[in-house]
Design a protein around this motif. Structure first.
Motif, PDB file in Angstrom:
ATOM      1  N   GLY A   1      -8.441   6.072  -0.935  1.00 57.10           N
ATOM      2  CA  GLY A   1      -7.391   5.270  -0.325  1.00 57.10           C
ATOM      3  C   GLY A   1      -7.613   3.775  -0.476  1.00 57.10           C
ATOM      4  O   GLY A   1      -8.175   3.306  -1.477  1.00 57.10           O
ATOM      5  N   PRO A   2      -7.224   3.007   0.553  1.00 64.20           N
ATOM      6  CA  PRO A   2      -7.400   1.543   0.491  1.00 64.20           C
ATOM      7  C   PRO A   2      -8.807   1.096   0.868  1.00 64.20           C
ATOM      8  O   PRO A   2      -9.142  -0.085   0.723  1.00 64.20           O
ATOM      9  CB  PRO A   2      -6.369   1.028   1.505  1.00 64.20           C
ATOM     10  CG  PRO A   2      -6.254   2.142   2.513  1.00 64.20           C
ATOM     11  CD  PRO A   2      -6.466   3.416   1.751  1.00 64.20           C
ATOM     12  N   HIS A   3      -9.647   2.047   1.336  1.00 62.94           N
ATOM     13  CA  HIS A   3     -10.982   1.690   1.829  1.00 62.94           C
ATOM     14  C   HIS A   3     -12.019   1.788   0.705  1.00 62.94           C
ATOM     15  O   HIS A   3     -13.018   2.512   0.806  1.00 62.94           O
ATOM     16  CB  HIS A   3     -11.365   2.575   3.016  1.00 62.94           C
ATOM     17  CG  HIS A   3     -10.339   2.577   4.097  1.00 62.94           C
ATOM     18  ND1 HIS A   3     -10.007   1.445   4.802  1.00 62.94           N
ATOM     19  CD2 HIS A   3      -9.541   3.584   4.564  1.00 62.94           C
ATOM     20  CE1 HIS A   3      -9.055   1.746   5.679  1.00 62.94           C
ATOM     21  NE2 HIS A   3      -8.753   3.031   5.556  1.00 62.94           N
TER      22      HIS A   3
ATOM     23  N   ILE B   1       0.837  -1.212   0.000  1.00 62.19           N
ATOM     24  CA  ILE B   1       0.000   0.000   0.000  1.00 62.19           C
ATOM     25  C   ILE B   1       0.864   1.252   0.000  1.00 62.19           C
ATOM     26  O   ILE B   1       0.595   2.219  -0.719  1.00 62.19           O
ATOM     27  CB  ILE B   1      -0.965  -0.021   1.208  1.00 62.19           C
ATOM     28  CG1 ILE B   1      -2.029  -1.116   1.004  1.00 62.19           C
ATOM     29  CG2 ILE B   1      -1.621   1.346   1.412  1.00 62.19           C
ATOM     30  CD1 ILE B   1      -2.920  -1.333   2.214  1.00 62.19           C
ATOM     31  N   ARG B   2       1.942   1.211   0.787  1.00 61.04           N
ATOM     32  CA  ARG B   2       2.853   2.364   0.843  1.00 61.04           C
ATOM     33  C   ARG B   2       3.607   2.521  -0.483  1.00 61.04           C
ATOM     34  O   ARG B   2       3.702   3.620  -1.034  1.00 61.04           O
ATOM     35  CB  ARG B   2       3.844   2.189   1.995  1.00 61.04           C
ATOM     36  CG  ARG B   2       4.770   3.400   2.176  1.00 61.04           C
ATOM     37  CD  ARG B   2       5.672   3.267   3.388  1.00 61.04           C
ATOM     38  NE  ARG B   2       6.612   2.158   3.247  1.00 61.04           N
ATOM     39  CZ  ARG B   2       6.523   1.006   3.919  1.00 61.04           C
ATOM     40  NH1 ARG B   2       5.525   0.824   4.774  1.00 61.04           N
ATOM     41  NH2 ARG B   2       7.400   0.059   3.742  1.00 61.04           N
ATOM     42  N   ASN B   3       4.153   1.427  -1.003  1.00 58.76           N
ATOM     43  CA  ASN B   3       4.933   1.488  -2.252  1.00 58.76           C
ATOM     44  C   ASN B   3       4.083   1.938  -3.434  1.00 58.76           C
ATOM     45  O   ASN B   3       4.570   2.629  -4.332  1.00 58.76           O
ATOM     46  CB  ASN B   3       5.546   0.116  -2.568  1.00 58.76           C
ATOM     47  CG  ASN B   3       6.641  -0.256  -1.593  1.00 58.76           C
ATOM     48  OD1 ASN B   3       7.217   0.613  -0.923  1.00 58.76           O
ATOM     49  ND2 ASN B   3       6.964  -1.537  -1.506  1.00 58.76           N
ATOM     50  N   MET B   4       2.806   1.532  -3.454  1.00 52.31           N
ATOM     51  CA  MET B   4       1.915   1.895  -4.559  1.00 52.31           C
ATOM     52  C   MET B   4       1.212   3.241  -4.324  1.00 52.31           C
ATOM     53  O   MET B   4       0.394   3.662  -5.134  1.00 52.31           O
ATOM     54  CB  MET B   4       0.864   0.802  -4.774  1.00 52.31           C
ATOM     55  CG  MET B   4       1.453  -0.566  -5.117  1.00 52.31           C
ATOM     56  SD  MET B   4       2.527  -0.537  -6.559  1.00 52.31           S
ATOM     57  CE  MET B   4       1.341  -0.200  -7.850  1.00 52.31           C
ATOM     58  N   ASN B   5       1.558   3.889  -3.195  1.00 51.28           N
ATOM     59  CA  ASN B   5       1.015   5.218  -2.880  1.00 51.28           C
ATOM     60  C   ASN B   5      -0.523   5.225  -2.883  1.00 51.28           C
ATOM     61  O   ASN B   5      -1.163   6.175  -3.359  1.00 51.28           O
ATOM     62  CB  ASN B   5       1.550   6.242  -3.886  1.00 51.28           C
ATOM     63  CG  ASN B   5       1.553   7.654  -3.337  1.00 51.28           C
ATOM     64  OD1 ASN B   5       1.542   7.852  -2.114  1.00 51.28           O
ATOM     65  ND2 ASN B   5       1.540   8.638  -4.223  1.00 51.28           N
ATOM     66  N   VAL B   6      -1.103   4.168  -2.342  1.00 52.09           N
ATOM     67  CA  VAL B   6      -2.562   4.018  -2.353  1.00 52.09           C
ATOM     68  C   VAL B   6      -3.241   5.120  -1.532  1.00 52.09           C
ATOM     69  O   VAL B   6      -4.337   5.579  -1.874  1.00 52.09           O
ATOM     70  CB  VAL B   6      -2.961   2.618  -1.818  1.00 52.09           C
ATOM     71  CG1 VAL B   6      -4.473   2.506  -1.638  1.00 52.09           C
ATOM     72  CG2 VAL B   6      -2.469   1.543  -2.774  1.00 52.09           C
ATOM     73  N   HIS B   7      -2.579   5.583  -0.490  1.00 48.45           N
ATOM     74  CA  HIS B   7      -3.194   6.601   0.376  1.00 48.45           C
ATOM     75  C   HIS B   7      -3.381   7.935  -0.336  1.00 48.45           C
ATOM     76  O   HIS B   7      -4.128   8.805   0.158  1.00 48.45           O
ATOM     77  CB  HIS B   7      -2.357   6.797   1.639  1.00 48.45           C
ATOM     78  CG  HIS B   7      -2.505   5.674   2.623  1.00 48.45           C
ATOM     79  ND1 HIS B   7      -3.680   5.438   3.300  1.00 48.45           N
ATOM     80  CD2 HIS B   7      -1.630   4.704   3.010  1.00 48.45           C
ATOM     81  CE1 HIS B   7      -3.527   4.382   4.086  1.00 48.45           C
ATOM     82  NE2 HIS B   7      -2.298   3.919   3.934  1.00 48.45           N
TER      83      HIS B   7
END
Length: 535
Positions: A458-460, A447-453
């Protein structure tokens, strides 16, 4: 004869009971269909392990009939039977590789003077491309055509040259000047007329290592071009020898007493560099450093194959893609067929299988073999044994596939369904959905590497497993996907693992995927009707 592809298995002089042959072919067809149909249920959740082919190794029917039925399945109408085609292709891949491996082992057992460098290169090519139509006779015919062109050039320079005789190649030409005329004519044909060249721009393309591709594309790397050059020269009575020179494979041509141990009695030929003839000093300039005399020595056909396979191994290690992993698996098989007790490559094979999560029982066998060969490897072996046993135990605890119902309250935010052709809003790629989660199920690091936030939701938000047209598999956020205005087939190697048919607008899930997403097909059809009804 109704089976043209099977003609090669019959002689016109043989008395054949065609009724019995028909029955045998019919039974082989039924057996092939039974096995292919069973594979999706057995191996949907994992790669097909090599022990998954045990049914095929004990076939009760002629293997050529079995193969013929697999080819019939692969040649079914283009957009249907995708799952059958997917597993038929895997089975055919395995069958042909097993036969090629037998041929390679027979080749390696021959006396060295009966080990043709060209045949060895063809065997490597066949093993890495078992579904391609590659045969030694065809490759030899193409090389013979080039040789004939060289003879035509040679005839204009020296009409009495001994290489023009009908039995040329059976007897070596002793005179150095006559040999030089052959090499000059070869360089003229290969590099000036036919435009062969070293592939400097795309050096690390695996196609450069496959001899049939070298002949088609007229480009390659030093070792593949050297095999071609050496073969043509020998057909014309000139003995060239392979030299396992570091970083740049060469050939050597004796200018002194035959069999001389003096490296200065030879001229070195760079087939990658348009047949340029080099001195010892120029060879060192070629790679930029001094090397000891041992690197100018001649090598055997087995050592030539070892270097060819080693090149493919290195290419397989360069990337972490399914294609690279397959190349790595194939080249490891070839290397270990030649050197079955090489601990370094056995360990690499064990690590590769462990990394891919396939065939854990085989991993244990390999590790046991490594331990017996080299007890000093007990640390690495013990680590892999422990984690492999844990993998086997987890697999035993699996209770069945996870079933996702769209009607569940927790799935109410999932907008798209499996089988739909989508487009990524940001990257523009076309893809098909083969799975989904109500929220991102990847770990924190991903999630961090793919900059999902950085995404608004976001991831939700729902995330989708998609097969992409470039052959990759990706995990895409719902907000990044949109319906594709021009849906088309997705050319992905795993498409048949999940889908049985392409309708022209969307994909139909196969039985195993539909079990996991039982309510998706209805939504997919409704979506297609709504979005594309006016198309």
């Amino acid at each position: 004869m109704w089976w043209p592809s099977l003609l090669k298995y019959y002689s016109q002089t043989d008395g054949v009971s065609w009724l019995e042959e028909y029955k045998a072919r019919h039974n082989a067809g039924l057996e092939a269909q039974r096995i292919v149909a069973s594979f999706s249920k057995r191996f949907f959740s994992e790669h097909v392990p090599c022990d998954g082919f045990s049914d095929i190794e004990t076939l009760g029917c002629p293997s050529h009939f079995f193969e013929d039925e697999l080819m019939c399945i692969l040649n079914m109408e283009g957009r249907k039977g995708l799952t059958w085609k997917y597993y038929a292709k895997k089975i055919l891949y395995f069958l042909r590789q097993q036969n090629i491996l037998k041929n390679l082992k027979e080749y390696l057992q021959r006396p060295t003077d009966r080990q043709s460098f060209l045949e060895g290169a063809v065997l490597i090519d066949q093993y890495c491309n078992p579904l391609s139509d590659i045969c030694l006779k065809s490759v030899e015919a193409q090389v013979n055509d080039i040789t004939d062109k060289v003879r035509k050039v040679l005839r204009t320079k020296n009409p009495r040259h001994p290489s023009l005789a009908s039995k040329a190649g059976e007897v070596l030409i002793p005179e150095v000047e006559l040999q030089r005329q052959v090499l000059d004519a070869m360089n003229c044909v290969l590099y000036e007329q036919l435009k062969y060249k070293g592939n400097e721009l795309d050096y690390y393309n695996s196609l450069n290592s496959y001899i049939h591709q070298v002949l088609i594309r007229r480009t390659g790397i030093p070792i593949s071009l050297s095999v071609l050059y050496l073969t043509i020269a020998r057909q014309l009575g000139v003995k060239l020898e392979p030299v396992n020179f570091p970083s740049h494979f060469l050939l050597r041509w004796c200018q002194g007493k035959e069999g001389s141990a003096d490296i200065f009695d030879y001229t070195y030929i760079d087939a990658f560099g348009k047949g340029k003839q080099l001195t010892v000093k120029e060879c060192e300039y070629l790679i930029g450093h001094h090397v000891t005399e041992e690197f100018y020595g001649v090598v055997t056909s087995k050592e030539v194959l070892q270097r060819m396979v080693g090149n493919l191994l290195n290419l397989g290690k360069r990337e972490s893609t399914d294609q690279s992993y397959q190349l790595l698996r194939d080249s490891l098989d070839l290397y270990l067929a030649m050197y079955p007790d090489n601990v370094q490559h056995l360990m690499l094979q064990a690590r590769l299988y462990f990394h891919l999560g396939i065939w854990p029982e085989k991993v244990l066998d390999i590790l046991q073999h490594i331990q017996a060969l080299d007890p000093s490897q007990h640390g690495a072996v013990g680590y892999l044994v422990q984690h492999t046993l844990e993998h086997i135990e987890r697999r035993k605890e699996e209770v069945g596939p996870e079933v996702k119902h769209r009607s569940d309250e927790k799935h109410k935010e999932v907008c798209f369904s499996i089988g739909l052709i989508m487009k990524h809003k940001r990257y523009g790629y076309n893809c098909v959905i083969y799975g989904w989660d109500p929220a991102c199920m990847m770990g924190h690091e991903w999630i961090r590497n793919m900059n999902v936030h950085s995404l608004p939701h976001g991831p939700h938000q729902p995330f989708y497993n998609v097969l992409v047209e470039d052959g990759s598999c990706r995990y895409a956020a719902q907000e990044n996907l949109e319906y594709n205005s021009e849906p088309r087939e997705i050319p992905h190697p795993d498409i048949g693992r999940y889908f049985s048919e392409f309708t022209g607008i969307h994909y139909l899930p196969n039985t195993e995927l539909e079990i996991r997403y039982p309510e998706d097909l209805e939504l997919t059809r409704a979506t297609v009707q709504k979005i594309y009804s006016s198309v």
